[in-house]
Design an enzyme around this catalytic site. Structure first.
Site, PDB file in Angstrom:
ATOM      1  N   PHE A   1       7.422  -5.584  -3.733  1.00  0.00           N
ATOM      2  CA  PHE A   1       6.225  -6.400  -3.923  1.00  0.00           C
ATOM      3  C   PHE A   1       6.532  -7.802  -3.407  1.00  0.00           C
ATOM      4  CE2 PHE A   1       3.121  -8.954  -6.222  1.00  0.00           C
ATOM      5  CZ  PHE A   1       1.976  -8.215  -5.974  1.00  0.00           C
TER       6      PHE A   1
ATOM      7  N   ASP B   1      13.114  -5.079 -11.635  1.00  0.00           N
ATOM      8  CA  ASP B   1      11.707  -5.448 -11.798  1.00  0.00           C
ATOM      9  C   ASP B   1      10.992  -4.255 -12.431  1.00  0.00           C
ATOM     10  OD1 ASP B   1       8.940  -5.870 -11.478  1.00  0.00           O
ATOM     11  OD2 ASP B   1       9.238  -7.103  -9.698  1.00  0.00           O
TER      12      ASP B   1
ATOM     13  N   TYR C   1       0.533  -7.369 -18.212  1.00  0.00           N
ATOM     14  CA  TYR C   1      -0.909  -7.178 -18.041  1.00  0.00           C
ATOM     15  C   TYR C   1      -1.266  -5.854 -17.381  1.00  0.00           C
ATOM     16  CZ  TYR C   1       0.277  -9.175 -13.443  1.00  0.00           C
ATOM     17  OH  TYR C   1       0.858  -9.439 -12.225  1.00  0.00           O
ATOM     18  N   LYS C   2      -0.276  -5.050 -17.032  1.00  0.00           N
ATOM     19  CA  LYS C   2      -0.563  -3.754 -16.426  1.00  0.00           C
ATOM     20  C   LYS C   2      -0.597  -2.683 -17.522  1.00  0.00           C
ATOM     21  CE  LYS C   2       1.761  -5.111 -12.098  1.00  0.00           C
ATOM     22  NZ  LYS C   2       0.600  -5.405 -11.257  1.00  0.00           N
TER      23      LYS C   2
ATOM     24  N   ARG D   1      -4.559   3.621  -3.822  1.00  0.00           N
ATOM     25  CA  ARG D   1      -3.608   3.690  -4.930  1.00  0.00           C
ATOM     26  C   ARG D   1      -4.347   3.933  -6.243  1.00  0.00           C
ATOM     27  NH1 ARG D   1       0.267  -1.171  -7.069  1.00  0.00           N
ATOM     28  NH2 ARG D   1      -1.770  -1.906  -7.727  1.00  0.00           N
TER      29      ARG D   1
END
Length: 415
Positions: free
Chosen positions: A128, A200, A225-226, A374
């Protein structure tokens, strides 16, 4: 799974789902199939209740007294220990603080300091972007530091690890493909070369069981927040193995990381424990919303969560390949469910337009440039019927060519 299941079989799968009652603990808009929890998790009444209490009573009425009365000051560590339970970390090694990007910066600097005689940072070329940007930033502050990238400097990350490497920064689950790394094996490889490793966990925490302590990890970072459903912009977390806490130094020496923050001393003295990885005053309202979201996890069996995640993603792949064959979709994720996180990606030349058409029809996934569709599957609130219905909509969009309509034309790189 042998043979393509029919709708009756799908209903039976939902009926047998031990996590199905968890769906009622989230706010899910009517008529929406939400397959984007790997970008932003959904809200919960528990988070709303915590937020309302913190805003209306603690801030509105108790004001400054709430730092002690409501325990605001200790919340980052207490929530860190809650997250620690989900990622295999014993208490006192995890703190909720700042953002993922900032925590990557802290962790890389700390690791470089612990290996000061070495100059190389290893990362994934397909990481990312923020991970790469922060790694570049850290390298720019250290004379002679070099950044080596998997897929650029060598085909595999293992080939890049030698006795010159100070730290390896790696995603446990790849944000685009969903490929899952072997944490224990790669950590062992780094340690054999004398390097440290930063994991990560942004696409891992809350998606599958993690064992940071058991894998002998050095550092880890992640967002909330995911899959943890902490809310947009919710604070991130950082893990530092207990064996490193006495010597690890992070560069953002703010007052919340001080050993005696209320002594107001002129010189910085780091806290002896995980608090040293905090920086400035933390966002209390966001922390309280996160507390409500995390409390839900007290009732979650992580093994059941992982089993359902694999079942959901396996089903999605099976149905897409059965019902959407011949329309140009190509699987980008590992086919083996044990080798991927809780997401599935398909490539298509017109991925952006197809995703816009899906969103208009109430199936929320996301697009990742240049050509990836995705889909994230959060087992706590996504059911097997959702998967069935999402594939039916996708098949209809592809069969009718609805995605070709002018309003779905590419306008920007984001959805």
């Amino acid at each position: 799974m042998s043979g393509t299941p029919d709708f009756v079989a799908i209903e039976a799968m939902d009926a047998a789902d031990v996590l199905r009652p968890m769906r009622d603990r989230f706010v899910l808009p009517e008529g929406l199939i939400y397959l984007d929890g790997n970008s932003l998790g959904v809200a919960s009444p528990a988070a709303f209740n915590e937020l309302a209490e913190a805003a209306k009573q603690e801030w509105g009425q108790d004001l400054i007294r709430s730092w002690n009365k409501a325990g605001w000051f200790d919340m980052p560590v207490e929530l860190g220990d809650q997250i620690g339970c989900l990622v295999g970390a014993a208490p006192g090694q995890t703190v909720v603080s700042d953002t993922t990007s900032i925590n990557i910066y802290k962790a890389l600097h700390a690791a470089m300091g612990l290996r000061s005689e070495r100059s190389v940072i290893v990362a994934e070329g397909g990481s990312f972007p923020t991970d790469l940007y922060m790694a570049e930033g850290v390298a720019s502050t250290r004379a002679g530091a070099v950044l080596r990238l998997e897929g650029v400097d060598a085909p595999s990350i293992e080939e890049l690890i030698d006795e010159s490497v100070a730290v390896v920064l790696v995603n446990h689950v790849n944000y685009k493909s969903g490929e899952l790394r072997d944490m224990a094996a790669l950590t062992k490889r780094a340690h054999e070369a004398g390097a440290l490793i930063v994991w990560d966990l942004c696409h891992t925490a809350g998606a599958l069981p993690v064992d940071l302590d058991g894998s002998n990890a050095d550092f880890a970072v992640g967002c909330t927040y995911k899959y943890l459903n902490g809310g947009p912009g919710a604070p991130a977390f950082i893990y530092v193995a207990k064996r490193h806490l006495a010597e690890a130094r992070q560069p953002l020496s703010g007052w919340w990381g001080h050993a005696r923050p209320f002594a107001f001393e002129q010189s910085y003295a780091a806290d002896a424990g995980i608090r040293r990885f905090q920086c400035g005053t933390q966002p209390i309202l966001s922390l309280r919303a996160l507390k409500g979201a995390l409390d839900i996890w007290n009732d979650v069996d992580m093994k059941a969560l992982r089993a359902k995640s694999i079942a959901l993603t396996d089903l999605f792949i099976q149905l897409v390949e059965a019902k959407c064959a011949g329309y140009g979709l190509e699987l980008e994720s590992p086919r083996d469910g044990t080798r991927r996180g809780s997401q599935v990606s398909f490539a298509h030349d017109n991925a952006y337009q197809i995703m816009q058409a899906l969103i208009e029809r109430g199936v929320i996934g996301d697009f990742r440039a240049p050509a990836t569709l995705r889909f994230g599957f959060t087992p706590l609130y996504v059911g097997f019927k959702d998967v069935w219905q999402a594939v039916e909509v996708l098949e209809d969009i592809l069969r009718t060519g609805a995605w070709k309509e002018a309003r779905f034309a590419v306008k920007s790189a984001v959805t």
